[in-house]
Design an enzyme around this catalytic site. Structure first.
Site, PDB file in Angstrom:
ATOM      1  N   THR A  11     -18.997   6.609  15.218  1.00 22.22           N
ATOM      2  CA  THR A  11     -20.083   7.285  16.015  1.00 22.22           C
ATOM      3  C   THR A  11     -21.270   6.891  15.802  1.00 22.22           C
ATOM      4  OG1 THR A  11     -18.948   9.562  15.846  1.00 22.22           O
ATOM      5  CG2 THR A  11     -21.077   9.764  16.406  1.00 22.22           C
ATOM      6  N   HIS A  21      -7.875   7.879   4.162  1.00 23.36           N
ATOM      7  CA  HIS A  21      -7.970   7.208   2.655  1.00 23.36           C
ATOM      8  C   HIS A  21      -6.337   6.674   2.558  1.00 23.36           C
ATOM      9  CE1 HIS A  21      -9.103   6.048  -1.036  1.00 23.36           C
ATOM     10  NE2 HIS A  21      -9.590   7.182  -1.528  1.00 23.36           N
ATOM     11  N   ASP A  54      -9.550   2.421   1.708  1.00 22.54           N
ATOM     12  CA  ASP A  54     -10.110   2.608   0.646  1.00 22.54           C
ATOM     13  C   ASP A  54     -11.692   2.397   0.899  1.00 22.54           C
ATOM     14  OD1 ASP A  54      -7.953   3.480  -0.634  1.00 22.54           O
ATOM     15  OD2 ASP A  54      -7.677   1.040  -1.434  1.00 22.54           O
ATOM     16  N   ARG A  83       0.853  -1.037  -0.062  1.00 25.23           N
ATOM     17  CA  ARG A  83       0.049   0.037  -0.013  1.00 25.23           C
ATOM     18  C   ARG A  83       0.805   1.312   0.056  1.00 25.23           C
ATOM     19  NH1 ARG A  83      -5.142   1.075   0.059  1.00 25.23           N
ATOM     20  NH2 ARG A  83      -5.699   3.025   0.729  1.00 25.23           N
TER      21      ARG A  83
END
Length: 208
Positions: free
Chosen positions: A165, A186, A190, A13
């Site tokens: 939340t 991000h 993703d 990544r």
């Protein structure tokens, strides 16, 4: 807790992280309504049961356990635990508590009950001290339901862990629904990862 440092040269990544952390810093959020009908029917209080479900799915996937440690090193915690808010009606303030994670739902709810009994009435930002670094935040708005919720963090582009939340549970066509807002970075997460998380979360809530 175990914290495994990430080797940028071996991290699949890395290109995406650099882009969304440094080049185009980006966080985003998604709000959904979860069907809590079966989870409520299990006999446990809804909030600790939700904490357990959230933590279970967080611990399945590295993208929800990736963060910087206290030395500023990027890595992945082996396991996370929830840090959650408790409201004090007398002062109209809240305190944060945390509970160790255990895979068994009943054991976790019992640990939550013990933490609430010992620390739930304590005033101040941190009701239960010595919060471990391998935690993620969960907040609640039990006074209203919502269809959208967004956090605006001044230094949010450096915060990589998910933020959850929960809203007020409500009835619709004989079923109980619970609003959930998920905020992620991000750089590590993703849209695919968020959607997979939510699908697995709903499946876990639906399990007998």
């Amino acid at each position: 807790m175990v914290f495994q440092r990430i080797d940028p040269a071996r991290w699949a990544r890395q290109e995406y992280f650099t882009h969304y952390f440094s080049t185009v810093p980006c966080t985003y959020s998604m709000t959904v309504k979860l069907d809590a009908t079966r989870l409520r029917a299990r006999g446990h209080k809804l909030f600790p049961a939700m904490l357990h479900c959230l933590t279970t799915v967080v611990n399945r996937h590295e993208e929800f356990r990736t963060c910087f440690n206290e030395e500023g090193q990027l890595g992945i915690f082996a396991q996370m635990l929830p840090c959650y808010t408790v409201f004090h009606p007398d002062s109209e303030t809240f305190s944060s508590l945390w509970t160790e994670y255990t895979p068994d739902l009943g054991d976790f709810c019992a640990a939550y009950a013990r933490d609430m009994a010992e620390y739930g009435a304590r005033q101040g930002l941190m009701g239960k001290p010595d919060v471990p670094p391998n935690h993620f935040p969960v907040s609640t708005l039990p006074w209203t339901s919502f269809e959208g919720f967004h956090l605006h963090l001044q230094k949010g582009y450096d915060y990589l862990l998910p933020i959850f939340t929960l809203g007020k549970c409500y009835t619709e066509h004989g079923r109980f629904f619970l609003p959930l807002a998920v905020q992620v970075h991000h750089g590590v997460c993703d849209g695919f990862h968020v959607c997979r998380f939510l699908n697995e979360l709903q499946a876990l809530m639906d399990a007998e």
